[in-house]
Design an enzyme around this catalytic site. Structure first.
Site, PDB file in Angstrom:
ATOM      1  N   SER A 192       0.852  -1.188   0.000  1.00 13.21           N
ATOM      2  CA  SER A 192       0.000   0.000   0.000  1.00 13.21           C
ATOM      3  C   SER A 192       0.884   1.232   0.000  1.00 13.21           C
ATOM      4  CB  SER A 192      -0.893   0.012   1.244  1.00 13.21           C
ATOM      5  OG  SER A 192      -0.098   0.106   2.418  1.00 13.21           O
ATOM      6  N   LYS A 193       0.273   2.396  -0.191  1.00  9.96           N
ATOM      7  CA  LYS A 193       1.057   3.634  -0.201  1.00  9.96           C
ATOM      8  C   LYS A 193       1.804   3.817   1.111  1.00  9.96           C
ATOM      9  CE  LYS A 193      -1.374   6.377  -3.661  1.00  9.96           C
ATOM     10  NZ  LYS A 193      -2.063   7.641  -3.950  1.00  9.96           N
ATOM     11  N   ARG A 194       1.172   3.391   2.205  1.00  7.82           N
ATOM     12  CA  ARG A 194       1.810   3.547   3.512  1.00  7.82           C
ATOM     13  C   ARG A 194       3.040   2.668   3.635  1.00  7.82           C
ATOM     14  NH1 ARG A 194       1.133   2.051   9.072  1.00  7.82           N
ATOM     15  NH2 ARG A 194      -0.282   0.340   8.573  1.00  7.82           N
ATOM     16  N   HIS A 195       3.091   1.598   2.864  1.00  9.85           N
ATOM     17  CA  HIS A 195       4.188   0.647   2.969  1.00  9.85           C
ATOM     18  C   HIS A 195       5.045   0.609   1.705  1.00  9.85           C
ATOM     19  CE1 HIS A 195       2.831  -0.968   6.805  1.00  9.85           C
ATOM     20  NE2 HIS A 195       1.605  -0.916   6.333  1.00  9.85           N
ATOM     21  N   GLY A 196       5.047   1.684   0.930  1.00  9.01           N
ATOM     22  CA  GLY A 196       5.987   1.772  -0.181  1.00  9.01           C
ATOM     23  C   GLY A 196       5.415   1.774  -1.568  1.00  9.01           C
TER      24      GLY A 196
END
Length: 468
Positions: A236-240
């Site tokens: 996800s965006k939060r994880h890259g």
């Protein structure tokens, strides 16, 4: 055989981490075998494809250094090629005209779902003899039996053809479909190895059937395991899962990201850091793991810090200029820039972080952190600062070595330890209590600014004394 690989993104968004890794593995494989790397833009989805997305993909590839040998080719400019091959398959009898309307197909799909049946096409136009004067799609006749995908990474995978419906290769408006375009492109571009994400694995048996119907040799398939976020779920965006160019904007070096992506699913012993030439020399599909890679932002930061340390300060200066401009600083003509960067690069994890921590070097005046000033810029230090000012002004060679000697003479004369002078001076020079080494910082700052900062600190301490 000349190895020919391709990267074929859809221009419906930016070049993300997963796409960049796929491009990199194709690029490395081609370079390792002295082959060709082809860039193809799969833009047949007119509604979602944009020029901005195409440019974002090209920019990302260029920033990473993944130069292509042929292309970019655009599927939207190859419709005549697809129609020609659709007609060839019609003439061979392996495809047929389907006159079912979208409304009819949707009604049958809903009925199948209600009855608990798979919502696949029922083949009612497969053996139709008449040709009514109405629009038609071209469907591929899926033969009975099984289709085996021999994959370099996944091994042998068997698909039952009964689970594959007679797929449309050309819609009733004349536009081709994805699985058909991919095969025609790979055939006409002589692609020898199809290296792509394993989210395409279910498309592969359909494409193999089309290859065989055309009478063409199959390429070698290699499906890369997906990349998971640091929480072991879908990236996800939060994880890259963000744009490759966003990493540039965050201050990452391109080779740090390339090195990191190469190790995300591929390995060569325990080696972590690779030059580009080493990656090309050592890369092989056989060393790509079967399990998903996990995106670790901290590992990427560690690699980036390594490459910052390993890059010449002069080269980092060019990269740091845009980040300085975000602070309203134009340092293009500042001869101190390489020396300033040398004092900062050992600690910085990103170029942006390095720029943020360098601001005090460029401001004419600085603001003191209230707590730091209250603790260290005390009236009792005025005499010590006056002595320091005299020494700094008198040092012939304003270098770290000469300044350290001058400091030591003050400390010996006053009977003080370095901290009693260094920490107040650090606040005077930077406004805070954290900075590079005091002597290296003074040399990089230069005599004129350093003297001016000490004078400002003396004036500040005098004002404090006056208010007391």
């Amino acid at each position: 055989m000349t190895v020919r690989t391709r990267f074929a993104p859809s221009p419906t968004g930016y070049l993300h981490i997963g796409g960049a890794r796929t491009a990199l593995f194709n690029w490395l494989f081609a370079r390792h075998h002295n082959g060709k790397f082809i860039l193809r833009i799969e833009d047949t989805d007119v509604a979602r494809s944009t020029k901005e997305s195409i440019q974002a993909i090209l920019d990302g590839m260029e920033w990473l250094g993944l130069n292509w040998d042929e292309g970019p080719f655009y599927q939207s400019q190859r419709f005549d090629e697809y129609r020609k091959h659709a007609n060839i398959l019609l003439e061979k009898g392996v495809c047929y005209k389907c006159y079912c309307t979208p409304e009819e197909l949707e009604a049958r799909r809903e009925a199948a779902l209600k009855e608990g049946r798979p919502p696949k096409y029922d083949g009612r136009c497969r053996d139709r003899a008449d040709e009514p004067n109405m629009p038609y799609a071209v469907r591929f006749k899926v033969p009975p039996g099984t289709t085996i995908v021999d994959d370099v990474i996944k091994g042998s995978i068997t698909f039952d053809n009964s689970s594959i419906e007679d797929l449309i290769i050309q819609r009733s408006d004349g536009t081709p479909t994805y699985n058909f375009c991919v095969v025609i492109d790979d055939v006409t571009m002589d692609i020898t190895h199809v290296i792509r994400g394993d989210d395409h694995i279910n498309n592969t048996p359909k494409q193999i059937l089309i290859y065989r119907a055309l009478g063409h040799k199959l390429p070698i398939f290699a499906h890369l395991p997906m990349i998971l976020g640091s929480d072991k779920t879908r990236l996800s965006k939060r994880h890259g899962a963000t744009s490759v160019m966003a990493y540039k904007d965050m201050g990452f070096l391109p080779h740090a990201l390339v090195n990191y992506l190469a190790r995300l699913g591929w390995s060569f012993g325990d080696q972590e850091i690779f030059s580009l030439n080493e990656l090309i020399e050592k890369f092989s599909l056989e060393s790509v793991g079967k399990s998903s890679g996990v995106f670790n932002p901290e590992k990427l930061l560690w690699l980036n810090q390594h490459y910052i340390k390993d890059t010449k300060s002069e080269d980092l200066g060019e990269l740091m200029l845009p980040f300085l401009k975000e602070h309203g600083i134009s340092a293009e003509a500042d001869p101190r820039l390489p020396a300033i960067i040398t004092t900062l690069k050992e600690r910085a994890k990103t170029i942006k972080e390095m720029a943020d921590s360098s601001v005090f070097y460029f401001r004419e005046k600085i603001e003191y952190d209230p707590k730091a000033a209250q603790k260290f810029l005390l009236p009792e230090n005025i005499e010590l600062f006056n002595t320091l000012l005299e020494k700094m002004s008198g040092v012939a060679d304003f270098t770290a070595h000469s300044l350290e000697a001058a400091f030591n003479s003050i400390l010996e004369e006053k009977g003080l330890k370095l901290g009693k002078l260094a920490q107040p001076l650090r606040v005077a020079l930077t406004g805070g209590t954290v900075s590079p080494g005091i002597f290296e910082m003074l040399e990089a700052m230069g005599r004129e600014m350093a003297v001016s900062r000490v004078k400002d600190a003396i004036d500040y301490m005098k004002e404090v004394a006056a208010k007391a």
